[in-house]
Design a protein around this motif. Structure first.
Motif, PDB file in Angstrom:
ATOM      1  N   UNK A   1      -5.910  11.765  10.012  1.00 11.31           N
ATOM      2  CA  UNK A   1      -6.866  10.728  10.386  1.00 11.31           C
ATOM      3  C   UNK A   1      -6.997   9.717   9.248  1.00 11.31           C
ATOM      4  N   UNK A   2      -7.759   8.644   9.488  1.00 12.60           N
ATOM      5  CA  UNK A   2      -7.838   7.543   8.522  1.00 12.60           C
ATOM      6  C   UNK A   2      -8.423   7.991   7.185  1.00 12.60           C
ATOM      7  N   UNK A   3      -9.465   8.803   7.218  1.00 13.02           N
ATOM      8  CA  UNK A   3     -10.069   9.284   5.967  1.00 13.02           C
ATOM      9  C   UNK A   3      -9.080  10.123   5.166  1.00 13.02           C
ATOM     10  N   UNK A   4      -8.349  10.976   5.866  1.00 12.13           N
ATOM     11  CA  UNK A   4      -7.359  11.822   5.189  1.00 12.13           C
ATOM     12  C   UNK A   4      -6.237  10.983   4.595  1.00 12.13           C
ATOM     13  N   UNK A   5      -5.829   9.934   5.317  1.00  8.14           N
ATOM     14  CA  UNK A   5      -4.784   9.044   4.813  1.00  8.14           C
ATOM     15  C   UNK A   5      -5.233   8.321   3.548  1.00  8.14           C
ATOM     16  N   UNK A   6      -6.479   7.846   3.548  1.00  8.19           N
ATOM     17  CA  UNK A   6      -6.996   7.150   2.376  1.00  8.19           C
ATOM     18  C   UNK A   6      -7.111   8.082   1.189  1.00  8.19           C
ATOM     19  N   UNK A   7      -7.545   9.298   1.447  1.00  3.18           N
ATOM     20  CA  UNK A   7      -7.647  10.283   0.368  1.00  3.18           C
ATOM     21  C   UNK A   7      -6.263  10.618  -0.190  1.00  3.18           C
ATOM     22  N   UNK A   8      -5.293  10.785   0.705  1.00  2.00           N
ATOM     23  CA  UNK A   8      -3.920  11.069   0.281  1.00  2.00           C
ATOM     24  C   UNK A   8      -3.368   9.929  -0.565  1.00  2.00           C
ATOM     25  N   UNK A   9      -3.626   8.687  -0.131  1.00  2.00           N
ATOM     26  CA  UNK A   9      -3.151   7.515  -0.873  1.00  2.00           C
ATOM     27  C   UNK A   9      -3.736   7.488  -2.281  1.00  2.00           C
ATOM     28  N   UNK A  10      -5.034   7.731  -2.397  1.00  2.00           N
ATOM     29  CA  UNK A  10      -5.679   7.742  -3.712  1.00  2.00           C
ATOM     30  C   UNK A  10      -5.080   8.819  -4.612  1.00  2.00           C
ATOM     31  N   UNK A  11      -4.839   9.994  -4.056  1.00  2.00           N
ATOM     32  CA  UNK A  11      -4.265  11.096  -4.830  1.00  2.00           C
ATOM     33  C   UNK A  11      -2.853  10.760  -5.302  1.00  2.00           C
ATOM     34  N   UNK A  12      -2.078  10.152  -4.424  1.00  2.00           N
ATOM     35  CA  UNK A  12      -0.704   9.789  -4.775  1.00  2.00           C
ATOM     36  C   UNK A  12      -0.664   8.744  -5.886  1.00  2.00           C
ATOM     37  N   UNK A  13      -1.507   7.720  -5.759  1.00  2.00           N
ATOM     38  CA  UNK A  13      -1.527   6.650  -6.758  1.00  2.00           C
ATOM     39  C   UNK A  13      -1.872   7.204  -8.138  1.00  2.00           C
ATOM     40  N   UNK A  14      -2.761   8.173  -8.197  1.00  2.00           N
ATOM     41  CA  UNK A  14      -3.124   8.784  -9.483  1.00  2.00           C
ATOM     42  C   UNK A  14      -1.938   9.493 -10.124  1.00  2.00           C
ATOM     43  N   UNK A  15      -1.015   9.992  -9.305  1.00  2.00           N
ATOM     44  CA  UNK A  15       0.139  10.728  -9.816  1.00  2.00           C
ATOM     45  C   UNK A  15       1.310   9.828 -10.186  1.00  2.00           C
ATOM     46  N   UNK A  16       1.317   8.596  -9.688  1.00  2.00           N
ATOM     47  CA  UNK A  16       2.442   7.682  -9.903  1.00  2.00           C
ATOM     48  C   UNK A  16       2.264   6.940 -11.222  1.00  2.00           C
ATOM     49  N   UNK A  17       3.200   7.051 -12.157  1.00  2.00           N
ATOM     50  CA  UNK A  17       3.055   6.358 -13.437  1.00  2.00           C
ATOM     51  C   UNK A  17       2.788   4.860 -13.317  1.00  2.00           C
ATOM     52  N   UNK A  18       3.407   4.186 -12.351  1.00  2.00           N
ATOM     53  CA  UNK A  18       3.178   2.746 -12.189  1.00  2.00           C
ATOM     54  C   UNK A  18       1.874   2.434 -11.456  1.00  2.00           C
ATOM     55  N   UNK A  19       1.167   3.473 -11.023  1.00  2.00           N
ATOM     56  CA  UNK A  19      -0.170   3.355 -10.440  1.00  2.00           C
ATOM     57  C   UNK A  19      -0.237   2.467  -9.204  1.00  2.00           C
ATOM     58  N   UNK A  20       0.776   2.556  -8.379  1.00  2.00           N
ATOM     59  CA  UNK A  20       0.722   1.867  -7.090  1.00  2.00           C
ATOM     60  C   UNK A  20       1.710   2.510  -6.136  1.00  2.00           C
ATOM     61  N   UNK A  21       1.460   2.313  -4.862  1.00  2.00           N
ATOM     62  CA  UNK A  21       2.410   2.735  -3.836  1.00  2.00           C
ATOM     63  C   UNK A  21       3.555   1.733  -3.799  1.00  2.00           C
ATOM     64  N   UNK A  22       4.700   2.182  -3.324  1.00  2.00           N
ATOM     65  CA  UNK A  22       5.802   1.256  -3.124  1.00  2.00           C
ATOM     66  C   UNK A  22       5.538   0.352  -1.939  1.00  2.00           C
ATOM     67  N   UNK A  23       6.236  -0.767  -1.893  1.00  2.00           N
ATOM     68  CA  UNK A  23       6.162  -1.684  -0.755  1.00  2.00           C
ATOM     69  C   UNK A  23       7.497  -1.680  -0.035  1.00  2.00           C
ATOM     70  N   UNK A  24       7.466  -1.894   1.263  1.00  2.00           N
ATOM     71  CA  UNK A  24       8.702  -1.910   2.044  1.00  2.00           C
ATOM     72  C   UNK A  24       9.686  -2.933   1.495  1.00  2.00           C
TER      73      UNK A  24
END
Length: 247
Positions: free
Chosen positions: A193-216
């Protein structure tokens, strides 16, 4: 300068996400681009937006791939760029609870469909053509509840490298692009669901050294690079694009 002028390109799953962004970039570089997708309205809308040609086809259906092959052969007689992009994550479940329906759905598109797309189009690939397979960093990770998706991408990596060896005599290059977390519609189709997706995104960004999600668009530029003459000595390679996540 349009480096891909007079090139014929196919992008599977081209109506959204990485496929859409790549098709748009290929068109901008002068290629004639055929995009495929399962939903007529979506694929025709996307094609009109970026100047591509639509073809309604489900990568999981071998008969659809055969129809696509016949049409491209009749209209153009060759393919210079093949981007095998279409894929799904399926439902995230532990191995103990995995259903045969979910297994078959993910493997049918991500592995079986991709395999026979490549297999079917090899005779139509021009000498010196470029094939790019969209994989994922999950092919070499082993997170709980993602066994089928991870296995489908690992299988893709294996066949891509074998194809690179088989097709080298014709100077056809086969390469893999493996993104990390990327902002595309595929996450919203994973059953969260949307809340779970937002939480997942926040968790992922914290783990990524460049601190952002990739873009298509980030992924698209590499696919297009691998499709051009600048990458003519690259084959059997896996390009990891994950912001440093797997460091």
């Amino acid at each position: 300068m349009k480096e891909l002028k007079d090139k014929i390109a196919i992008v599977t799953g081209g109506n959204s996400g990485i496929g859409y962004a790549t098709a748009k970039e290929l068109v901008a570089q002068g290629a004639t681009v055929i995009i495929t997708g399962r939903r007529r309205e979506a694929i025709e809308k996307a094609a009109a937006e970026i100047g591509a040609l639509p073809f309604v086809a489900d990568q999981a259906k071998i008969e659809d791939t055969a129809l696509l092959f016949d049409e491209v052969k009749k209209q153009y007689g060759k393919v210079d760029i093949l981007f095998v992009n279409a894929g799904i994550t399926g439902v995230q479940l532990p191995i103990e609870q995995m259903t045969t329906e979910n297994f078959d759905s993910v493997m049918g598109i991500n592995f079986r469909g991709a395999y026979f797309t490549l297999s079917k189009f090899i005779p139509l690939l021009s000498d010196g053509a470029s094939v790019v397979i969209l994989s994922s960093i999950v092919a070499s990770t082993y997170h709980a509840n993602s066994s089928v998706y991870q296995a489908s991408k690992a299988a893709l990596n294996s066949i891509a490298k074998t194809a690179a060896a088989e097709l080298a005599a014709r100077n056809i290059r086969v390469n893999i692009v493996s993104p990390g977390p990327t902002k595309t519609e595929i996450l919203s189709k994973s059953g969260l669901d949307e809340d779970s997706l937002q939480q997942l995104t926040r968790q992922l960004v914290l783990q990524i050294p460049l601190k952002r999600m990739g873009a298509a668009e980030d992924i698209a530029k590499w696919v297009v690079y691998l499709s051009g003459d600048s990458a003519r000595f690259i084959t059997g390679a896996e390009i990891t694009m994950d912001g440093g996540l797997t460091l």
